[in-house]
Design a protein around this motif. Sequence first.
Motif, PDB file in Angstrom:
ATOM      1  N   VAL A 168     -33.576  26.871  22.131  1.00 44.92           N
ATOM      2  CA  VAL A 168     -34.085  25.542  21.808  1.00 44.92           C
ATOM      3  C   VAL A 168     -32.985  24.716  21.131  1.00 44.92           C
ATOM      4  O   VAL A 168     -32.830  23.523  21.403  1.00 44.92           O
ATOM      5  N   LEU A 169     -32.206  25.356  20.272  1.00 44.95           N
ATOM      6  CA  LEU A 169     -31.120  24.652  19.592  1.00 44.95           C
ATOM      7  C   LEU A 169     -30.016  24.218  20.572  1.00 44.95           C
ATOM      8  O   LEU A 169     -29.424  23.142  20.403  1.00 44.95           O
ATOM      9  N   ASP A 170     -29.756  25.039  21.586  1.00 47.82           N
ATOM     10  CA  ASP A 170     -28.764  24.655  22.594  1.00 47.82           C
ATOM     11  C   ASP A 170     -29.208  23.398  23.336  1.00 47.82           C
ATOM     12  O   ASP A 170     -28.413  22.480  23.561  1.00 47.82           O
ATOM     13  N   TRP A 171     -30.486  23.355  23.717  1.00 50.40           N
ATOM     14  CA  TRP A 171     -31.016  22.178  24.413  1.00 50.40           C
ATOM     15  C   TRP A 171     -30.985  20.949  23.506  1.00 50.40           C
ATOM     16  O   TRP A 171     -30.662  19.846  23.946  1.00 50.40           O
ATOM     17  N   ARG A 172     -31.297  21.151  22.228  1.00 54.14           N
ATOM     18  CA  ARG A 172     -31.283  20.032  21.271  1.00 54.14           C
ATOM     19  C   ARG A 172     -29.863  19.483  21.105  1.00 54.14           C
ATOM     20  O   ARG A 172     -29.648  18.267  21.072  1.00 54.14           O
ATOM     21  N   ARG A 173     -28.895  20.395  21.001  1.00 52.49           N
ATOM     22  CA  ARG A 173     -27.499  19.973  20.868  1.00 52.49           C
ATOM     23  C   ARG A 173     -27.061  19.165  22.091  1.00 52.49           C
ATOM     24  O   ARG A 173     -26.387  18.141  21.965  1.00 52.49           O
ATOM     25  N   LEU A 174     -27.467  19.607  23.274  1.00 58.95           N
ATOM     26  CA  LEU A 174     -27.108  18.898  24.494  1.00 58.95           C
ATOM     27  C   LEU A 174     -27.733  17.503  24.525  1.00 58.95           C
ATOM     28  O   LEU A 174     -27.057  16.515  24.825  1.00 58.95           O
ATOM     29  N   ARG A 175     -29.026  17.404  24.189  1.00 58.25           N
ATOM     30  CA  ARG A 175     -29.696  16.093  24.179  1.00 58.25           C
ATOM     31  C   ARG A 175     -29.057  15.148  23.167  1.00 58.25           C
ATOM     32  O   ARG A 175     -28.855  13.960  23.458  1.00 58.25           O
ATOM     33  N   ARG A 176     -28.735  15.653  21.992  1.00 58.08           N
ATOM     34  CA  ARG A 176     -28.103  14.809  20.977  1.00 58.08           C
ATOM     35  C   ARG A 176     -26.719  14.342  21.423  1.00 58.08           C
ATOM     36  O   ARG A 176     -26.335  13.193  21.195  1.00 58.08           O
ATOM     37  N   ALA A 177     -25.955  15.222  22.062  1.00 53.82           N
ATOM     38  CA  ALA A 177     -24.624  14.845  22.549  1.00 53.82           C
ATOM     39  C   ALA A 177     -24.744  13.784  23.644  1.00 53.82           C
ATOM     40  O   ALA A 177     -23.962  12.827  23.671  1.00 53.82           O
ATOM     41  N   GLU A 178     -25.718  13.923  24.526  1.00 53.39           N
ATOM     42  CA  GLU A 178     -25.935  12.912  25.570  1.00 53.39           C
ATOM     43  C   GLU A 178     -26.316  11.566  24.955  1.00 53.39           C
ATOM     44  O   GLU A 178     -25.834  10.515  25.396  1.00 53.39           O
ATOM     45  N   ALA A 179     -27.156  11.595  23.932  1.00 49.07           N
ATOM     46  CA  ALA A 179     -27.562  10.355  23.260  1.00 49.07           C
ATOM     47  C   ALA A 179     -26.371   9.702  22.567  1.00 49.07           C
ATOM     48  O   ALA A 179     -26.225   8.474  22.569  1.00 49.07           O
TER      49      ALA A 179
END
Length: 120
Positions: free
Chosen positions: A50-61
Amino acid sequence: MTTDHDATMGPTAADLAAIEQEWPLIAADLDLLDAEIAMLYAADDGGPTVLDWRRLRRAEARVTRAAAEVTARRAHVCDLVEVRLTTDCRYGCKVLACRKCGVEQVSHRAVYGCPAGRAA
């Protein structure tokens, strides 16, 4: 970036200013790349968390926000004024600076006999 200068001299002040202006986007892109690499490694270890997906979404934002900010800065039209004569051209060409953002550029002019101004 400009390419009308001797490559052995390195980047011009205008080139460095352009890099500086785009640096937030470059940094955000590097963060996104790190997050994507982490996702690839996570796939080998049972899948992303879940943290990996969150990191990816935040980086995209962050990339989206940085791209919007860089685009907004490019949209402003510089109000250039002469600030001094350049020291890197013996023809008395001028350094111009924007009153709004402070970015400086050299104005090589053919009327002064400057070869760079004639080439432009």
